[in-house]
Every structure is written in structure tokens, then in C-alpha cells.
Design a protein around this motif. Structure first.
Motif, mmCIF file in Angstrom:
data_model
loop_
_atom_site.group_PDB
_atom_site.id
_atom_site.type_symbol
_atom_site.label_atom_id
_atom_site.label_comp_id
_atom_site.label_asym_id
_atom_site.label_seq_id
_atom_site.Cartn_x
_atom_site.Cartn_y
_atom_site.Cartn_z
ATOM 1 N N MET A 53 0.824 -1.208 0.000
ATOM 2 C CA MET A 53 0.000 0.000 0.000
ATOM 3 C C MET A 53 0.858 1.258 0.000
ATOM 4 O O MET A 53 0.559 2.240 -0.689
ATOM 5 C CB MET A 53 -0.927 0.000 1.214
ATOM 6 N N SER A 54 1.940 1.242 0.768
ATOM 7 C CA SER A 54 2.830 2.408 0.804
ATOM 8 C C SER A 54 3.539 2.584 -0.541
ATOM 9 O O SER A 54 3.779 3.712 -0.973
ATOM 10 C CB SER A 54 3.856 2.266 1.935
ATOM 11 N N THR A 55 3.850 1.474 -1.214
ATOM 12 C CA THR A 55 4.473 1.552 -2.539
ATOM 13 C C THR A 55 3.510 2.144 -3.558
ATOM 14 O O THR A 55 3.897 2.978 -4.391
ATOM 15 C CB THR A 55 4.933 0.155 -3.001
ATOM 16 N N ILE A 56 2.247 1.716 -3.494
ATOM 17 C CA ILE A 56 1.222 2.271 -4.389
ATOM 18 C C ILE A 56 1.062 3.765 -4.136
ATOM 19 O O ILE A 56 0.989 4.569 -5.070
ATOM 20 C CB ILE A 56 -0.123 1.538 -4.187
ATOM 21 N N TYR A 57 1.023 4.140 -2.857
ATOM 22 C CA TYR A 57 0.906 5.555 -2.497
ATOM 23 C C TYR A 57 2.087 6.341 -3.061
ATOM 24 O O TYR A 57 1.903 7.397 -3.676
ATOM 25 C CB TYR A 57 0.861 5.694 -0.975
ATOM 26 N N ALA A 58 3.298 5.816 -2.867
ATOM 27 C CA ALA A 58 4.499 6.511 -3.333
ATOM 28 C C ALA A 58 4.492 6.670 -4.843
ATOM 29 O O ALA A 58 4.838 7.732 -5.376
ATOM 30 C CB ALA A 58 5.741 5.747 -2.889
ATOM 31 N N LEU A 59 4.090 5.616 -5.552
ATOM 32 C CA LEU A 59 4.064 5.659 -7.014
ATOM 33 C C LEU A 59 3.100 6.724 -7.518
ATOM 34 O O LEU A 59 3.456 7.553 -8.362
ATOM 35 C CB LEU A 59 3.666 4.282 -7.556
ATOM 36 N N ILE A 60 1.868 6.704 -6.995
ATOM 37 C CA ILE A 60 0.870 7.688 -7.424
ATOM 38 C C ILE A 60 1.299 9.101 -7.027
ATOM 39 O O ILE A 60 1.167 10.051 -7.803
ATOM 40 C CB ILE A 60 -0.511 7.361 -6.822
ATOM 41 N N ASN B 273 3.340 14.218 -9.124
ATOM 42 C CA ASN B 273 4.306 15.284 -8.851
ATOM 43 C C ASN B 273 3.886 16.157 -7.669
ATOM 44 O O ASN B 273 4.045 17.374 -7.675
ATOM 45 C CB ASN B 273 4.492 16.158 -10.105
ATOM 46 N N LEU B 274 3.352 15.504 -6.644
ATOM 47 C CA LEU B 274 2.879 16.252 -5.482
ATOM 48 C C LEU B 274 4.006 16.733 -4.580
ATOM 49 O O LEU B 274 3.768 17.487 -3.645
ATOM 50 C CB LEU B 274 1.912 15.388 -4.670
ATOM 51 N N ASN B 275 5.228 16.282 -4.847
ATOM 52 C CA ASN B 275 6.348 16.753 -4.036
ATOM 53 C C ASN B 275 6.839 18.130 -4.496
ATOM 54 O O ASN B 275 7.785 18.662 -3.954
ATOM 55 C CB ASN B 275 7.500 15.748 -4.075
ATOM 56 N N HIS B 276 6.160 18.706 -5.511
ATOM 57 C CA HIS B 276 6.468 20.069 -5.954
ATOM 58 C C HIS B 276 5.179 20.880 -5.902
ATOM 59 O O HIS B 276 4.468 21.016 -6.886
ATOM 60 C CB HIS B 276 7.034 20.068 -7.373
ATOM 61 N N ARG B 277 4.851 21.374 -4.745
ATOM 62 C CA ARG B 277 3.598 22.091 -4.570
ATOM 63 C C ARG B 277 3.879 23.429 -3.875
ATOM 64 O O ARG B 277 4.244 23.460 -2.713
ATOM 65 C CB ARG B 277 2.604 21.258 -3.767
ATOM 66 N N SER B 278 3.677 24.475 -4.556
ATOM 67 C CA SER B 278 4.029 25.786 -4.028
ATOM 68 C C SER B 278 3.136 26.213 -2.872
ATOM 69 O O SER B 278 3.575 26.874 -1.950
ATOM 70 C CB SER B 278 3.947 26.831 -5.150
ATOM 71 N N VAL C 50 -6.919 7.439 -1.972
ATOM 72 C CA VAL C 50 -8.146 7.968 -2.590
ATOM 73 C C VAL C 50 -8.100 9.491 -2.680
ATOM 74 O O VAL C 50 -8.583 10.091 -3.653
ATOM 75 C CB VAL C 50 -9.389 7.507 -1.790
ATOM 76 N N PHE C 51 -7.480 10.135 -1.689
ATOM 77 C CA PHE C 51 -7.427 11.596 -1.642
ATOM 78 C C PHE C 51 -6.318 12.195 -2.515
ATOM 79 O O PHE C 51 -6.284 13.413 -2.708
ATOM 80 C CB PHE C 51 -7.251 12.080 -0.201
ATOM 81 N N LEU C 52 -5.421 11.384 -3.023
ATOM 82 C CA LEU C 52 -4.306 11.923 -3.809
ATOM 83 C C LEU C 52 -4.759 12.726 -5.040
ATOM 84 O O LEU C 52 -4.188 13.788 -5.318
ATOM 85 C CB LEU C 52 -3.359 10.797 -4.226
ATOM 86 N N PRO C 53 -5.756 12.256 -5.807
ATOM 87 C CA PRO C 53 -6.219 13.083 -6.939
ATOM 88 C C PRO C 53 -6.752 14.446 -6.507
ATOM 89 O O PRO C 53 -6.574 15.448 -7.201
ATOM 90 C CB PRO C 53 -7.332 12.229 -7.567
ATOM 91 N N ILE C 54 -7.402 14.491 -5.326
ATOM 92 C CA ILE C 54 -7.911 15.767 -4.808
ATOM 93 C C ILE C 54 -6.747 16.684 -4.458
ATOM 94 O O ILE C 54 -6.767 17.886 -4.760
ATOM 95 C CB ILE C 54 -8.804 15.523 -3.578
ATOM 96 N N LEU D 72 -5.535 20.403 -5.972
ATOM 97 C CA LEU D 72 -5.379 21.566 -5.088
ATOM 98 C C LEU D 72 -3.922 21.934 -4.811
ATOM 99 O O LEU D 72 -3.660 22.804 -3.987
ATOM 100 C CB LEU D 72 -6.077 21.292 -3.751
ATOM 101 N N LYS D 73 -2.982 21.266 -5.490
ATOM 102 C CA LYS D 73 -1.582 21.453 -5.089
ATOM 103 C C LYS D 73 -1.066 22.869 -5.310
ATOM 104 O O LYS D 73 -0.103 23.275 -4.679
ATOM 105 C CB LYS D 73 -0.681 20.447 -5.804
ATOM 106 N N GLU D 74 -1.686 23.625 -6.185
ATOM 107 C CA GLU D 74 -1.285 25.018 -6.388
ATOM 108 C C GLU D 74 -2.271 25.980 -5.747
ATOM 109 O O GLU D 74 -2.245 27.176 -6.022
ATOM 110 C CB GLU D 74 -1.179 25.322 -7.890
#
Length: 239
Positions: free
Chosen positions: A84-91, A96-101, A164-168, A172-174
Motif C-alpha cells: 500500500m505504501s508503494t502504491i501511495y508513493a508511485l501515485i 508530482n505532489l512533491n512540488h507544490r508551491s 483515494v485523496f491523492l487526486p484531490i 489543489l496542489k497550487e
């Protein structure tokens, strides 16, 4: 009689009575690979899909049954956390959520790094949470290793929600709403923890479970926060 291709034992039935291998061993092809994925991850009656489904129905009861011995249909909890953590990391990284201003401008380094590496954070701190739960609920009679299994299931449950919340979060990342959703996830995490604990420790009153769960969660967050601080100070992280 069937001769087991794994150990050479002669037996009758669907499975070898010596090593447990199935009597039917097909040649490895595309059907074999699909069945492997389907039964391991997606199968309704077994695997991660089945275990996750049950964790959102009656989580505490399901975990208690697993600890008591009802394990055939469930995916192994430690392996499930890793997958599950691998799936989370991949998505997470594909989006590209590690670049969010929005988060970079308004949050501290520690909070930012926890969310950026949430997948390994929950796995690395699993023993810490198991320790705090064990301390708070020690009188219930579960040993530390059983509590690790308990927390592994709960961690997979929370990872499922975060996935499930990753697409949300991507949408909202910007935007300023990113922090709001992140805070909502923290609240959801605690609600899931409380819900599962109440079912699992069903011999205690709801008030007692709540207070012990809250105390355990605060202690866990404190110890995990200190761990992150130590890691950042020791090794550093590039922004």
C-alpha cells in the motif's frame, strides 16, 4: 494419486498434505500472471482487496478475528502495508505532489517532509505506534507482536484513504485548499483509529477507549515528530 511437483509426495485431493502445494500447477503464461495479480491484489474473496474491504466494514472485529486465527482469506498485514505504501508513493510521485508551491509557502519543513514521504513515514513509525498502543492498552492482554499486526492493518486502512485523496490533493496542489484537505486527512486518520480501537477493545467503555486512543495518538505523534527532527538534523533534506 497425484505426485506433488514441489516435494515429490504422493497424495489425493486438491492440495499436497505434506507441503500444501496445489495439485494443479499450470505452465506459466499470461493467464498465470493475471491470476497471480487477481488473487493477490484484487480477488473479492482473498488478497488486499478483500482485506481492505473488510477494514472499512468492521475493522476492529476483523483484526481481532485475524489475531485469533481466521487468516486464510486475508493478505499478510506487514506485506499489505509495504504494498500500500508503494502504491501511495508511485501515485504521489506520478502526480508530482512533491512540488507544490501552496504548501511550501505556508508550512514548516517538518510538516512538508512528512507529507512528501508519508508512505515511508507510516511504515517506519509503525513500531512506534504499536509501542504506544501496547502501553496504553497493556491490560487487555495482547502481546506486543499482536499489537504490531493490529497497527499494520490500521496503517493499511489509513493508506487506503490517503490514496483515494491523492487526486484531490493533485487538483489543489497550487491552491490554498491543499492545507485544508491535509488537515481533514489528519482528522479522518484519528476517526478511523478511534473507530477501529472501539471495536477491537470492545470490553472497555467508549470513554476509556477514546481517552487511551487520544493519549496514544498524542504520544505517537510526539515520538514520530522527534524522530523526523533527528533524521533531518542528522542527514538533512534538500528542499
Amino acid at each position: 494419486m497425484t505426485i506433488c511437483k514441489n516435494c515429490g509426495n504422493s497424495f489425493e485431493g486438491n492440495y499436497c498434505n505434506q507441503c500444501g502445494q496445489s495439485a494443479k500447477t499450470k505452465r506459466i503464461n499470461h493467464e498465470f500472471l493475471w491470476e497471480d495479480v487477481q488473487h493477490g491484489l484484487l480477488h473479492y474473496d482473498k488478497g488486499i482487496g478483500y482485506s481492505l474491504k473488510k477494514l472499512f466494514e468492521k475493522p476492529g472485529n476483523v483484526i481481532n478475528d485475524y489475531i485469533e486465527g481466521k487468516r486464510v482469506n486475508h493478505f499478510r498485514p506487514i506485506s499489505m502495508v509495504i504494498i500500500m505504501s508503494t502504491i501511495y508513493a508511485l501515485i504521489y510521485h506520478l502526480l508530482n505532489l512533491n512540488h507544490r508551491s501552496a504548501l511550501d509557502e505556508s508550512s514548516g519543513l517538518i510538516l512538508e517532509k512528512i507529507f512528501e514521504h508519508y508512505y515511508w513515514f507510516v511504515v517506519a513509525t509503525l513500531p512506534i505506534y504499536a509501542f504506544t498502543t501496547y502501553i496504553m492498552f497493556k491490560k487487555t492482554g495482547y502481546n506486543f507482536y499482536e499489537v504490531i499486526i493490529f497497527e499494520a492493518f490500521k496503517t493499511s486502512q489509513r493508506l487506503g484513504v490517503h490514496i483515494v485523496f491523492l487526486p484531490i490533493l493533485y487538483f489543489l496542489k497550487e491552491r490554498s485548499g491543499f492545507n485544508t484537505v491535509s488537515n481533514i486527512l489528519i482528522i479522518i486518520d484519528f476517526i478511523l483509529i478511534l473507530w477501529t480501537n472501539k471495536q477491537f477493545f470492545n470490553t472497555m467503555s467508549s470513554k476509556k477507549v477514546f481517552l487511551k486512543s487520544l493519549a496514544g495518538y498524542i504520544l505517537y505523534c510526539t515520538l514520530a515528530f522527534l524522530l523526523v527532527v533527528i533524521i533531518i538534523l542528522a542527514f538533512g533534506f534538500d528542499r
